[in-house]
Design an enzyme around this catalytic site. Structure first.
Site, short mmCIF file in Angstrom:
data_model
loop_
_atom_site.label_atom_id
_atom_site.label_comp_id
_atom_site.label_asym_id
_atom_site.label_seq_id
_atom_site.Cartn_x
_atom_site.Cartn_y
_atom_site.Cartn_z
N ASP A 198 1.69 -2.44 -9.98
CA ASP A 198 1.52 -2.28 -8.54
C ASP A 198 2.70 -2.90 -7.78
O ASP A 198 3.79 -3.00 -8.33
CB ASP A 198 0.16 -2.90 -8.13
CG ASP A 198 -0.49 -2.15 -6.98
OD1 ASP A 198 0.16 -2.02 -5.92
OD2 ASP A 198 -1.64 -1.72 -7.12
N HIS B 77 -0.36 -3.90 -0.98
CA HIS B 77 -1.13 -2.96 -1.81
C HIS B 77 -1.61 -3.61 -3.12
O HIS B 77 -2.79 -3.54 -3.47
CB HIS B 77 -0.21 -1.76 -2.10
CG HIS B 77 -0.85 -0.60 -2.79
ND1 HIS B 77 -0.91 -0.50 -4.16
CD2 HIS B 77 -1.41 0.53 -2.32
CE1 HIS B 77 -1.50 0.64 -4.50
NE2 HIS B 77 -1.81 1.29 -3.39
N SER C 131 -6.23 4.81 -4.37
CA SER C 131 -5.71 3.51 -4.80
C SER C 131 -6.78 2.43 -4.78
O SER C 131 -6.75 1.51 -5.59
CB SER C 131 -4.61 3.02 -3.85
OG SER C 131 -3.37 3.53 -4.20
#
Ligand SMILES: *[C@@H]1O[C@H](CO)[C@@H](O)[C@H](O)[C@H]1NC(C)=O
Ligand SMILES: *[C@@H]1O[C@H](CO)[C@@H](O)[C@H](O)[C@H]1NC(C)=O
Ligand SMILES: *[C@@H]1O[C@H](CO)[C@@H](O)[C@H](O)[C@H]1NC(C)=O
Ligand SMILES: *[C@@H]1O[C@H](CO)[C@@H](O)[C@H](O)[C@H]1NC(C)=O
Ligand SMILES: *[C@@H]1O[C@H](CO)[C@@H](O)[C@H](O)[C@H]1NC(C)=O
Length: 753
Positions: free
Chosen positions: A146, A212, A538
């Site tokens: 990630d 994220h 996601s």
């Protein structure tokens, strides 16, 4: 180039990012060899000859197409741990010559990919008080590929954690720029940036500048943090599926470049070597053969090592066949919604009140503000059409100052543009994305087209139109539903395998965030928070990866396929009422972690089964070499997989070609008993088939007298010709015993011409 952050939050930057990435991938090709431009490539090889190290072997092979000095300069990375490959800069002719080299299994250009909870765990029926196997949970290591991680977050403090489990081979992780190092919760943190191009918006370290990776990590395995909220919204205790597990972060995604194949592969290799139990990867995939897709190749090597890879299905729904990361050894996750929404009321000067979606954390100071449409605020006649969408540079600050502006959605981030011109707020009209709450940096909300039309006609019906946008409130909706953006089947890679596999919450998920970025990342935003809401497949992916880790904490010896089967066959059934795309939207249904712990039976497989499947799919043995790591694969000498789909998959899919005759296919399956007695345990088949579909199962009863016993059966699916029909028929096969029900959706669809 098609890989995206699968978070809709990042759609905000999608357009900008696309430009940057296109630019980046063009300029990533650095020096020119003669007149030929050199680009990054990945070259797969078999095992090195005896007595030669893999690195020497790689250099030797590369030197066969360029001088030794050049080879040293252009070699980027050697993959030596779970497979043999190297990354290097190659001109087109060098790449071509290498692909003919006898030791080389395959040569692929390096692609750049874009990155596409408080409550969600309770909603899924995994309460705080759920039974846990804490002793083994502490030994579970989840690996994420990630954008990095935020060690300061309370989701990752290591209070109460002992040293890393003994099996951990990832070593200790060092301090890096702006990264304080690991602890006993985050036991691994590495970064990969093999192209060497500096990213001015990121930091060359495992730190998460984007948010994220912090968000996905905390959804998967974050500690329990009471009273988490986004400025009071979505308040509750935030926690991951396995708060007792350890986290290893492999940073492969960079703010302005996205995520490259070379880095993904290096991260897979490291994660496999380090000893992670589950890999979670919330990165968009490509529509390519599995044997040229770095993510599928990396995941295959993980599977070989007993590690399940869970990946996001993509955010390109509701377009058909938009599902990605669809290799059969990957668990592919669609996004569903939970029963919470975020709504702001808009009141017009005529007293009418409408409801819009989004997170707008501002209290109005006035009763009413003047209202103008972007179209009417254009700089000049020529700009009216772009001003309708409130594009940058299209509106006249004098006409916007002190006002609310009404725009149609063309790009995210209009709130920033309006604010920069001195505007007070923005009403965005959209036909899409109304099921997710976009976070705004200035007063704003998003309304549907019918509300938009009313607002537009109000603006033009009075001399001094006015409006006000109120602070966002939480509301309730019927759930679960499938997110509009969640990518849909049918599977563009294998017509006989149902994808996506499952749905999990991916709308407005509250989880940890970074303080290095504002909530929106937009110019002029000053909002920062330790927790934020994000939406996307996601966000759905780490829910399923977390459930997989949870299952593994009870069954440490299960294979990747067994864990996946447990998750699919226990999913909560969804129906066409939830979404008209049915299984193409939600696969086996909604994730149900507690039931997945005890599935009764599993559809198990080893990696050879996937090779048999790929041979059956028509892959050439030579291309499979890349997966298997040797040149000697020859499909005609491999025992073929059995039945129509040649794979012991936990779901069943048949494609019907437009024709006059009925279509019939036989599926061969084998289940392994993983339930406890009392023995014998008898399972009966229960079948449901809609009109036009017929399912028969032989035998209809399976009896088990011990654990790990296997039983085979056949499923024959018959479909009447479906004239003029497009879409899918949904049936099911459920094996029921007194203690368990093991469900497989059976899907029939017509080939789209
Ligand atoms: C990272 O660390 C450097 C050096 O300590 C500092 O100047 C910089 O501001 C830091 N960056 C961020 C985003 O915190
Ligand atoms: C548009 O939004 C309004 C307010 O939320 C709602 O009442 C209406 O049903 C919506 N219209 C459509 C076509 O979805
Ligand atoms: C798992 O496998 C190991 C080694 O093969 C074995 O010692 C252990 O007993 C097994 N555990 C379970 C729960 O089956
Ligand atoms: C694969 O095996 C078959 C049967 O043994 C043989 O005839 C064929 O030549 C082999 N193909 C290759 C590419 O080696
Ligand atoms: C399964 O079928 C057998 C024979 O038809 C029946 O006796 C038994 O009760 C059934 N078991 C369940 C769990 O339905």
């Amino acid at each position: 180039m098609k890989k995206i952050y699968t978070s809709v939050h990042h759609l905000t930057f999608l357009l900008l990012l696309q430009v940057l990435i296109t630019h980046a991938s063009r300029s990533s090709a650095s020096a020119a060899a003669g007149n030929e431009q050199k680009d990054f490539h990945i070259v797969y090889l078999g095992d090195p000859p005896e007595g030669v190290s893999a690195v020497e072997h790689h250099m030797h092979v590369l030197s066969s197409v360029k001088s030794n000095d050049e080879a040293v300069d252009d070699m980027v990375y050697s993959y030596t741990k779970s497979f043999s490959a190297f990354a290097a800069k190659l001109s087109p002719s060098e790449a071509q010559r290498l692909s003919r080299h006898e030791k080389v299994l395959g040569v692929f250009p390096n692609r750049y990919h874009k990155l596409d909870t408080t409550k969600s765990w309770d909603f899924l029926g995994l309460p705080k008080t759920a039974k846990r196997n804490l002793k083994t949970e502490r030994n579970i290591v989840v690996g994420l590929l990630d954008t990095g991680i935020t060690p300061q977050s309370s989701s990752f403090n290591d209070h109460g954690f002992g040293p890393p489990p003994k099996k951990w081979k990832g070593g200790t992780c060092s301090r890096h720029a702006n990264f304080s190092g690991c602890n006993n919760k985050i036991i691994g943190a590495k970064y990969f940036k093999l192209d060497g191009n500096p990213d001015p918006s990121d930091i060359l370290s495992p730190i998460d500048v984007d948010g994220h990776g912090t968000h996905t990590s905390s959804t998967l395995a974050g500690n329990l943090v009471p009273q988490a909220s986004l400025f009071g919204l979505a308040r509750g205790s935030a926690r991951g599926a396995v708060p007792g597990a350890r986290i290893a972060m492999y940073k492969v995604c960079w703010v302005s470049y996205g995520c490259s194949d070379m880095d993904l592969l290096a991260a897979f290799e490291a994660a496999i070597h380090d000893g992670v139990d589950i890999i979670s990867i919330s990165i968009g995939g490509v529509n390519a053969e599995y044997t040229s897709d770095a993510l599928a190749i990396g995941a295959f090597h993980a599977t070989k090592n007993g590690i399940l890879t869970v990946a996001s299905a993509g955010n390109d729904g509701p377009n058909p066949a938009s599902v990605r990361n669809h290799a059969p050894w990957i668990l592919t996750v669609a996004a569903s919604g939970i029963d919470r929404t975020f709504q702001s009321k808009v009141q017009l000067g005529n007293g009418k009140i409408f409801s819009g979606t989004g997170v707008s954390l501002f209290q109005p100071k006035e009763k009413l503000y003047p209202l103008v449409s972007g179209f009417d605020a254009a700089i000049d006649e020529d700009n009216k059409e772009t001003a309708r969408f409130c594009y940058d540079g299209s509106m006249d600050a004098k006409k916007v100052k002190g006002k609310l502006v009404y725009c149609k959605l063309g790009q995210w981030g209009r709130d920033s543009v309006v604010k920069s011109l001195g505007g007070v707020g923005t009403i965005v009209e959209s036909e899409q994305y109304l099921d997710i709450a976009q976070i705004f940096m200035a007063p704003a909300t998003m309304v549907n087209s019918s509300v938009g039309d009313s607002i537009d006609s109000y603006i033009h019906s009075t001399r001094s139109p006015g409006a006000v946008i109120y602070h966002t409130q939480e509301g309730k909706v019927d759930a679960p539903f499938v997110a509009s953006f969640s990518s849909r089947g049918p599977n563009p890679g294998s017509t006989r395998i149902l994808k996506p596999d499952i749905a999990a919450p991916g709308i407005d998920i509250l989880a940890a965030y970074t303080r290095l970025r504002t909530l929106t990342g937009l110019d002029g935003d000053t909002q920062r928070s330790d927790f934020t809401l994000m939406s996307g497949t996601s966000m759905a992916c780490p829910h399923v990866a977390g459930a997989a880790a949870y299952v593994k904490s009870f069954h440490p010896n299960w294979t990747a396929a067994a864990i996946k089967s447990a998750i699919l066959t226990t999913a909560k059934q969804m129906s066409r009422r939830v979404n008209n795309d049915a299984e193409f939207a939600y696969g086996a249904g909604q994730l149900n972690p507690v039931r997945a712990r005890s599935p009764g039976l599993v559809y198990d497989m080893d990696e050879m089964a996937y090779v048999q499947f790929l041979c059956h799919e028509g892959y050439k043995g030579s291309s499979l070499s890349v997966l298997v790591g040797s040149k000697s694969i020859n499909c005609s000498t491999i025992i073929p997989g059995l039945g129509y789909d040649a794979l012991n998959y936990p779901t069943i899919q048949m494609r019907v070609k437009s024709q006059q005759k009925p279509t019939v296919a036989t599926f061969q399956r084998m289940v392994t008993n993983v339930g406890r007695g009392p023995y014998p345990v008898v399972y009966n088949a229960t079948i449901e088939a809609p009109k036009g579909m017929e399912i028969t199962v032989k035998p209809m009863t399976l009896s088990f007298s011990r654990v790990n016993e296997e039983r085979s059966f056949k499923v024959v699916v018959k479909a009447e010709p479906i004239a003029g029909y497009s879409g899918i028929l949904s049936g099911e096969l459920v094996w029921r015993s007194p203690g368990h029900s093991v469900r497989s959706p059976v899907v029939v669809y017509k080939q789209q011409d």
